[in-house]
Design an enzyme around this catalytic site. Sequence first.
Site, mmCIF file in Angstrom:
data_model
loop_
_atom_site.group_PDB
_atom_site.id
_atom_site.type_symbol
_atom_site.label_atom_id
_atom_site.label_comp_id
_atom_site.label_asym_id
_atom_site.label_seq_id
_atom_site.Cartn_x
_atom_site.Cartn_y
_atom_site.Cartn_z
ATOM 1 C CB SER A 1 15.180 -9.702 14.843
ATOM 2 O OG SER A 1 14.299 -8.436 15.630
ATOM 3 C CG LEU A 2 20.841 -7.797 14.331
ATOM 4 C CD1 LEU A 2 21.788 -7.878 13.372
ATOM 5 C CD2 LEU A 2 21.510 -7.296 15.780
ATOM 6 C CE LYS B 1 20.475 -7.533 9.299
ATOM 7 N NZ LYS B 1 19.601 -8.432 8.343
HETATM 8 S S1 IVH Z 1 23.328 -11.072 14.982
HETATM 9 C C1 IVH Z 1 21.173 -10.603 18.845
HETATM 10 N N1 IVH Z 1 24.957 -10.838 13.010
HETATM 11 O O1 IVH Z 1 19.761 -10.549 10.710
HETATM 12 C C2 IVH Z 1 21.349 -10.434 17.446
HETATM 13 N N2 IVH Z 1 22.717 -11.215 12.709
HETATM 14 O O2 IVH Z 1 17.834 -8.919 12.060
HETATM 15 C C3 IVH Z 1 21.342 -11.857 16.623
HETATM 16 N N3 IVH Z 1 22.118 -11.598 10.176
HETATM 17 O O3 IVH Z 1 18.133 -13.300 11.897
HETATM 18 C C4 IVH Z 1 21.553 -11.572 15.049
HETATM 19 N N4 IVH Z 1 24.223 -11.345 9.363
HETATM 20 O O4 IVH Z 1 19.686 -13.907 10.069
HETATM 21 C C5 IVH Z 1 23.743 -10.973 13.340
HETATM 22 N N5 IVH Z 1 26.594 -10.469 11.242
HETATM 23 C C6 IVH Z 1 25.236 -10.821 11.833
HETATM 24 C C7 IVH Z 1 24.238 -11.246 10.784
HETATM 25 C C8 IVH Z 1 22.845 -10.987 11.102
HETATM 26 C C9 IVH Z 1 22.888 -11.369 9.221
HETATM 27 C C10 IVH Z 1 20.586 -11.650 10.072
HETATM 28 C C11 IVH Z 1 20.183 -12.816 11.073
HETATM 29 C C12 IVH Z 1 19.250 -12.436 11.820
HETATM 30 C C13 IVH Z 1 18.817 -11.287 11.351
HETATM 31 C C14 IVH Z 1 18.686 -10.192 12.486
#
Ligand code: IVH
Length: 671
Positions: free
Chosen positions: A86-87, A119
Amino acid sequence: MSLNSPTNLAERYVFLQAELARLEHAYYVLDNPLLPDIEYDRLYRELLEIEAAHPEWITPESLSQRVGGVALKEFDSVTHEVPMLSLNNAFEESELVAFDRRCREGLHADHVAYAGELKFDGLAISLRYENGSLVRAATRGDGASGEDVTANIKTIRAIPLKLTGKNIPKVLEVRGEVFMYLQDFQKMNQQAAALGDKEFANPRNAAAGSLRQLDSKITAKRPLSFFAYGLGALDPQSWLPQTHEELLNTYVELGLPVCSERRVLHSVSEILTFYQEIGAKRDSLPYDIDGVVYKVNSFAEQAKLGFVSRAPRFALAHKYPAQEALTTVLGIDVQVGRTGAITPVARLSPVEVGGVTVTNATLHNEDEVKRKDVRIGDTVSVRRAGDVIPEVVSVIKDRRPIDAKEFVMPLRCPVCDSHIERLADEAVARCSGGLFCGAQRKQALIHFAHRRALDIEGLGEKIVDQLVDQNLVRTPADLYRLGFTALANLERMGEKSADNLIQAINASRNTTLARFIFALGIRHVGETTAKDLANHYRTMHALMDASMDDLLTVKDVGPVVADSIISFMQEAHNREVIEQLLASGMLLAVEEKIISAAVAGKTFVLTGTFPTMTRDEAKDLLEKAGAKVAGSVSKKTDYVVAGTDAGSKLTKAEELGVPVIDEAAMLELLK
Ligand code: IVH
């Protein structure tokens, strides 16, 4: 295309697969259809016919597999070769400055470049492609393992079943978000409401609910979409581009959908500008986002920074203020709609949600109140998005006072005291009062006078309220018997406006059959259906006497619509009102389409104020000439007609390179 289309059946089959994949990609990924839907359908049917004759040719990647297969008992579990993390979130500028500082320190660098993207508010998914074929799709689950939702994912037309291009790695796991466009979501909920089915609270829930269906045939009917934004397993590693930005560009070449709202950012100030620019656009984006994401652009630098617990050090989600807020439920009232639908509405202690004060929120229907278990006195989370009616998302059960009261659906209509009834297979309860019910009568009259119905200017809500309350008007036919004195005696109505209203009512007799049918307010008969019915039946009496079988032959009329028309026409008082209206001298023209080659089949979007006509008049002219008029600009738009004070639609057209013309140029095209 047809010149070199092969005639040998096996070759033809291979050709059709490739051609249909190309058309789907243009439509769902590039938002730029190459052929009319009907041509696509023709090729698709041909594919099905070949497969019926040669079932042994069908592979898992055949586009025919997008309709879904047999229902599962449960989803298999899938272990992610590379975990789905997750982020970390940030809300404040200071957290962002700290993030940039940590990245620079960790890399011993003066500047770090970041890939800025959106996001998306959907569900994370991992798509595994082996030698270019989609072999498995899994949800994030707990990050280490998720659920195998391959059959469901295959129904999403934005997701290619086969990658295109030359440089395809042996194994490529594409990570991204499954979501629903707001327009699709609203349409889906409207259809669900019309059929009395369950509505979803928001696009995210709708996407999640649709993806977790064990029956992929159901998922296939849900308008899901997808954007790619990340990478899981990869083989060989040497395939990896240098930067995140290049990875996304490569994805585009492979035929994957990647959101175009992305940019490489070189400093904290560029990051903030990006955050603000996207924030300003947030309400007009066609999908929900809850923030933007910054990722260190270079993969080498990402590797150097590594991870802390379950989130990467090299990425940050920068969130926008929530479009949800907490408040208390002061009471639950019911509202009566035009078709008698009773909607429970929560009266709220006023609260600001995303910059707007909200005092009411819809609870949709009785089941929804029960499902969410909303009680009077509860603290609830309220959400608004775009121009959708605010709604209660959930109840904070911890804060429930002991004297919280449950909602009881009233037995009688609060307006007319008729019984409220609910059919066994419907979610909606209805007032049985019909046009006897003041609320329904008022709504019916307002609809009748609507700009796109009989267009009676000056017959607004305030006047209708008085006319109905004073029993001067019961049905639309009564409008044509109104005298000057009765009108002039209404509150806030001078002699001049009474005179204008009488004239407007008289003028409304000169109308079209389509408008008249639409004005009657038959359930499920919208403007388009009314036009189709008018073209088919040509006179009101022909429609009044139409049989079920015959109605079903009309374009886009299905059993639900046909049934609704039949029951409306079977009602004696409805027929009586129609006869009275006809007898009052209605002139119901049937518009012949004067197809103009220059605009037929083209899609127009109208914006701003035009010099010589209203946008509605322009819409009618264009439609009569065979054009379509849409509400928002996309790559599918052929022309944007802009008047003065044109706003975001004009900007969008310029961004997408859609031709922009003025009223005069439009009239020229129509000649
Ligand atoms: S990257 C290692 N990019 O946010 C990072 N996530 O809290 C992996 N999400 O489960 C995620 N837009 O469902 C990434 N442009 C984006 C995103 C994104 C939405 C969501 C995704 C993830 C959550 C992370």
